[in-house]
Write an enzyme that holds these catalytic residues in place. Structure first.
Site, mmCIF file in Angstrom:
data_model
loop_
_atom_site.group_PDB
_atom_site.id
_atom_site.type_symbol
_atom_site.label_atom_id
_atom_site.label_comp_id
_atom_site.label_asym_id
_atom_site.label_seq_id
_atom_site.Cartn_x
_atom_site.Cartn_y
_atom_site.Cartn_z
ATOM 1 N N HIS A 1 0.807 -1.219 0.000
ATOM 2 C CA HIS A 1 0.000 0.000 0.000
ATOM 3 C C HIS A 1 0.841 1.272 0.000
ATOM 4 O O HIS A 1 0.353 2.341 -0.355
ATOM 5 C CB HIS A 1 -0.984 0.016 1.186
ATOM 6 C CG HIS A 1 -0.370 0.285 2.519
ATOM 7 N ND1 HIS A 1 0.007 -0.722 3.383
ATOM 8 C CD2 HIS A 1 -0.087 1.448 3.152
ATOM 9 C CE1 HIS A 1 0.487 -0.187 4.488
ATOM 10 N NE2 HIS A 1 0.449 1.126 4.381
ATOM 11 N N ASP B 1 -0.013 -7.549 1.389
ATOM 12 C CA ASP B 1 0.485 -6.183 1.542
ATOM 13 C C ASP B 1 2.006 -6.123 1.645
ATOM 14 O O ASP B 1 2.559 -5.366 2.446
ATOM 15 C CB ASP B 1 -0.156 -5.512 2.757
ATOM 16 C CG ASP B 1 -0.053 -3.987 2.693
ATOM 17 O OD1 ASP B 1 0.187 -3.470 1.579
ATOM 18 O OD2 ASP B 1 -0.202 -3.323 3.732
ATOM 19 N N SER C 1 4.924 2.450 8.311
ATOM 20 C CA SER C 1 4.447 1.325 7.517
ATOM 21 C C SER C 1 5.540 0.796 6.595
ATOM 22 O O SER C 1 6.170 1.540 5.861
ATOM 23 C CB SER C 1 3.248 1.769 6.683
ATOM 24 O OG SER C 1 2.620 0.676 6.087
#
Length: 465
Positions: free
Chosen positions: A120, A150, A224
């Site tokens: 993402h 992901d 992230s």
């Protein structure tokens, strides 16, 4: 399958572009003990705390190793912004290019510049720029991605050998173990936070991975794709999600386990795409209430409610009513445990399944089947993955096809529904059979399920079965 979505508002770390770590030459003989520090107390003294506090653990070496392998990622994309007034009055059909920038973290996994990150954080990027801890910057190219889990792999061509992270065995991680989260929250480079492992095999009921490592190490937007490491600086996970109502850290963060990440990267490098194996069972987690309802004496394990036709489980003789307790040496207490372990395997891999059948302990070898050819039944509907021809016919990219109908309530609509496509289950868009199996897992025949279906005539209908 336990549905924790009502307990968590899981926010993907917005605008984060962050890279994860992987060691290409992984030492299979390495020993992955969970802690160097063992407290031995000959005579317990209950008047004082027994254990290791953060002040008694040296995080310096682990942090030093990690920060040099974690990088800053800049994701640049462009979109065309139109002006409706100019279009209306002057017929102007052009648009202005607007630059969009996202930033985050990532981990170097080899000295020649392979880097792992969340999908993402680099999705739709037209340019990816990596900045090392030393301040040097490089352009990166996308090597491969796994949207379900992901995880993405990118690469830079550096003019030097790079520091990289070493993978630990995430199966050996213990709840309560000290960990460090390393990344670039809010563009603050090389930020290190400490916490403990709060839970393993955490099921968040997402459309992809359902076996996260949960920690209380502070993670914010920008982390992230960054590294979650143990006190030896070894990679045990890729920070991916937070639980928050505001988008900022409020106490819980989640990481993709290193064993799953490692397998994804190996697949991308060797095959160009992820190879997914499937055991071929559907069912539910057990607890005292469900066990009593099913008439079982055990309340631990995964109850097999159905076996997928022609799957490895079916060929090995697993049946409805079996309770899976172990796969290889991995104890199975939930669907998340089962799914997390199978996600580290490939089609044709063989696993040893231990299970209870009529209170007798049994074991069998199961050869995992390929995930894209499976069929499954639920409430009298036999479902299968879409073919390329199906997607072209319905002009869609995802969903599952109804191949046959045995549900008495729907038999009268058989001609219209056979070959139709299920687009949503309980308002959740579905991509393929793997996701449908996860959504259905844990639901019994008495629970109503809402389906959004595109019929053969192209009409959208919603039914509850």
């Amino acid at each position: 399958m336990k549905n924790l979505s009502s307990l968590f508002v899981v926010a993907l770390l917005s605008g984060a572009t962050t890279l994860g770590a992987y060691k290409l030459l992984f030492d299979e003989n390495s020993s992955f003990s969970n802690s160097k520090n063992v407290v031995s107390v000959a005579t317990p003294n209950y008047s004082q705390n027994v254990g290791l506090g953060a002040e008694n653990i040296d995080f310096v070496d682990a942090a030093d190793k990690a920060v040099h392998s974690v990088v800053h990622v800049k994701n640049v994309s462009y979109r065309t912004v139109s002006n409706p007034i100019l279009e209306y009055y002057y017929g102007y059909r052009g648009g202005q290019q607007q630059e969009q920038i996202g930033t985050g973290s990532g981990v170097i996994i080899s000295e020649d510049g392979y880097i792992v990150t969340n999908n993402h954080v680099i999705k739709d990027a037209q340019n990816i720029e990596i900045t090392l801890n030393s301040g040097k910057s490089y352009k990166a190219k996308l090597v491969g991605t796994d949207e379900k889990m992901d995880i993405s792999l990118i690469k830079i061509d550096a003019d030097e050998k790079l520091s990289y992270a070493t993978f630990a065995d995430s199966d050996n991680v213990k709840v309560g173990e000290w960990v460090l989260a390393v990344g670039n929250p809010y563009n603050l480079n090389s930020t290190v936070t400490a916490g403990i492992v709060s839970a393993k095999a955490r099921n968040l009921d997402t459309s992809g991975l359902q076996s996260f490592i949960q920690t209380d190490a502070a993670v914010n937007p920008g982390n992230s794709g960054g590294a979650l490491v143990n006190t030896r600086g070894e990679l045990i996970g890729i920070n991916t999600m937070i639980s928050s109502t505001t988008g900022s850290y409020v106490g819980y963060s989640f990481a993709v386990p290193s064993n799953i990440t490692r397998k994804i990267i190996e697949d991308i490098l060797e095959y160009g795409m992820v190879q997914r194996g499937m055991l071929g069972v559907q069912g539910s987690d057990l607890n005292p209430s469900i066990s009593k309802e099913l008439g079982l004496k055990t309340s631990e394990g995964f109850y097999v409610g159905d076996v997928v036709k022609n799957s490895g489980a079916a060929k090995a003789g697993l049946k409805k009513g079996d309770v899976i307790t172990k796969i290889d040496n991995k104890t199975i207490q939930s669907f998340a445990d089962l799914n997390g372990y199978i996600n580290t395997k490939r089609p044709n891999d063989e696993v040893q399944v231990s299970f209870l059948r009529e209170e007798k302990q049994m074991s069998t070898s199961v050869t995992l089947s390929k995930n894209d050819i499976v069929r499954s039944k639920f409430k009298g509907l036999e479902l299968e993955n879409l073919t390329t021809a199906d997607k072209k016919k319905f002009r869609i990219n995802s969903g599952v096809k109804i191949s046959s109908i045995e549900n008495p309530r729907l038999v009268q609509f058989e001609s219209e529904l056979t070959g139709a496509v299920i687009l949503k289950v309980n308002n959740i868009p579905v991509t393929d059979m793997q996701q449908v199996n996860k959504l259905m897992s844990g639901k019994d025949e008495t629970q109503g399920v809402q389906l959004e279906i595109m019929t053969n005539s192209g009409q959208l209908v919603r039914i509850i079965i």
